[in-house]
Scaffold this active site. Sequence first.
Site, PDB file in Angstrom:
ATOM      1  N   GLN A 232       0.832  -1.202   0.000  1.00 22.87           N
ATOM      2  CA  GLN A 232       0.000   0.000   0.000  1.00 22.87           C
ATOM      3  C   GLN A 232       0.868   1.253   0.000  1.00 22.87           C
ATOM      4  OE1 GLN A 232      -3.264  -0.247  -0.331  1.00 22.87           O
ATOM      5  NE2 GLN A 232      -3.660   1.953  -0.330  1.00 22.87           N
ATOM      6  N   VAL A 261      -5.684   6.714  -4.335  1.00 18.93           N
ATOM      7  CA  VAL A 261      -5.114   5.594  -3.591  1.00 18.93           C
ATOM      8  C   VAL A 261      -5.282   5.894  -2.105  1.00 18.93           C
ATOM      9  CG1 VAL A 261      -3.071   4.190  -3.170  1.00 18.93           C
ATOM     10  CG2 VAL A 261      -3.419   5.237  -5.418  1.00 18.93           C
ATOM     11  N   SER A 267      -6.393   1.785   4.614  1.00 19.76           N
ATOM     12  CA  SER A 267      -6.964   1.056   3.476  1.00 19.76           C
ATOM     13  C   SER A 267      -7.617  -0.245   3.933  1.00 19.76           C
ATOM     14  CB  SER A 267      -5.873   0.731   2.444  1.00 19.76           C
ATOM     15  OG  SER A 267      -6.363  -0.146   1.451  1.00 19.76           O
ATOM     16  N   HIS A 269      -7.981  -2.732   2.126  1.00 20.08           N
ATOM     17  CA  HIS A 269      -7.191  -3.837   1.575  1.00 20.08           C
ATOM     18  C   HIS A 269      -6.196  -4.371   2.616  1.00 20.08           C
ATOM     19  CE1 HIS A 269      -8.501  -3.833  -2.611  1.00 20.08           C
ATOM     20  NE2 HIS A 269      -8.445  -2.514  -2.610  1.00 20.08           N
ATOM     21  N   ASP A 276     -10.946  -6.007  -5.308  1.00 20.41           N
ATOM     22  CA  ASP A 276     -11.199  -5.388  -6.602  1.00 20.41           C
ATOM     23  C   ASP A 276     -11.669  -6.471  -7.562  1.00 20.41           C
ATOM     24  OD1 ASP A 276     -10.354  -2.976  -5.595  1.00 20.41           O
ATOM     25  OD2 ASP A 276      -8.314  -3.152  -6.380  1.00 20.41           O
ATOM     26  N   GLU A 324     -15.425   4.270  -7.494  1.00 19.40           N
ATOM     27  CA  GLU A 324     -14.722   3.050  -7.917  1.00 19.40           C
ATOM     28  C   GLU A 324     -15.723   1.905  -8.048  1.00 19.40           C
ATOM     29  OE1 GLU A 324     -11.486   2.152  -5.311  1.00 19.40           O
ATOM     30  OE2 GLU A 324     -10.311   3.901  -5.918  1.00 19.40           O
ATOM     31  N   HIS A 327     -14.503  -1.698  -6.713  1.00 21.97           N
ATOM     32  CA  HIS A 327     -13.998  -1.910  -5.352  1.00 21.97           C
ATOM     33  C   HIS A 327     -15.165  -2.292  -4.436  1.00 21.97           C
ATOM     34  CE1 HIS A 327     -11.217  -0.886  -1.899  1.00 21.97           C
ATOM     35  NE2 HIS A 327     -12.402  -0.887  -1.299  1.00 21.97           N
TER      36      HIS A 327
END
Length: 354
Positions: A232, A261, A267, A269, A276, A324, A327
Site C-alpha cells: 500500500q 489511492v 486502506s 485492503h 477489486d 470506484e 472496489h
Amino acid sequence: MKKTFREKIVSRCTRRAKKNRWLKYPCLAEMTVILFFYYLWRHIASNGRRYVGIVFAFWFFMSSCSFSFAVFTRQTSFINTQETYSAIIENSDIELAIEKETTPGADILFVSNDAVNEYDDMEDMENVDFYTLDDILEDTDYTAAEEEEPIMMDIASKSVAEPVFDSNDWKLLLVNKQHPIPDDYSFNLGIIKGSMQCDERIIADLLAMMQAAKDDGINLEVCSPYRTDGRQEWLFDKKIKKYMNQGYSYMEAYKTASQIVTIPGSSEHQIGLAVDIYSDTYKRLDVAFEETEAGKWLAGHSYEYGFVLRYPEGKEYITSIEYEPWHFRYVGRDAAAVMQQEDLCLEEFWDKYL
C-alpha cells in the site's frame, strides 16, 4: 517623572499591605494577577499579526487537507452536503490529474477518460494476481459455500427486517482517512489461491458470489484483496511521485493521490475485507466497468453475499475517494441488505445505525 503602570500597581499594593499586615499576601496575589494579564495583553498586542497569521494558516490547512476535508465543516457527522463537495472539487487537482492521465501516448494501463485508479502502468500490475472462480476452485473445497443460501430482498416493497448492529462487529469496522486501522486490530488471513489472500472469514461468501455470477453466465475475476503495508505504501508513494513529475507540489500531489489511492494505514485492503473485481471480458479498473454485464450484476446482487460498493458515485464528498465501481467491501449480509435498500455508504450507515 510619570510612573509606569507596573510602578503604580506595585506602589498601590505596597501601601495597602503596610496599613494592614494581614493584607500582605492578598495584595501580593492581586499584584501578580494584574501584572500577568497586563503583560500578556501587551505581548498579544505587539504580536497580533503573527497570531492572526498562525490561525489563518491552521484554518487553511484543515479546510484543504485531504485528511479532513470530508468532515471539517461538520464536526458531528461523517456527511455534509453535495453542494459543499462540488464546490471543493470544482476545477480541482483531481480534474487536472484526469486531464494529464489521458494525454495521448502516455504509458498507462487501466486508466480511461472516465477515471483514475491505483494502477498506472504494467509495472504496477506485475505483482498483482487475478483469478476466476475456475482458477480458484482448482485448489479449493467449495461445498461449504454452496450450502448457504444468499439473503434475498424485495427492494420494491422494502420488506427487509431491521437487524441490530454492533459497532464492535469486525465486519462493520470503519476504515478511512479519519479512522485508520486500530493498532490492536487482528485477523487471520486465508488463502484464495497462490499468494492471493484475504480475511479468511469472507472467503466462503466471496466464492458463493462468484459462483452465482457464473451461473448467470458472468465470469468474475478478483484481484488485490489483501495488501501488505509495504504494498500500500509503494502504491501511494508511486502515485505521489507521478504527480510531482507532472509539476505538482508535494502537498498538491499528496492531496490528489489520496483521493485515488487510500493513504497507507487507512486502506481496507490492509485488513483483507476489500476486493477489486472485474471480469474475463473486461479487464479494466475504470468507471466504464459499471456498464458491463459484470458491473451491472455486481451492482444488483453483491449485497446478497455481504459485499457493497464501497466508494459509490455521488458519495465522494463523504468517502473522500473517487467513484470506484470495481472496489467491493465485505460488511456481512444483513448490513449489506440495509445499505443496498437505503442507498448508504459505510460512513452513512455508521451515522444511522452505530
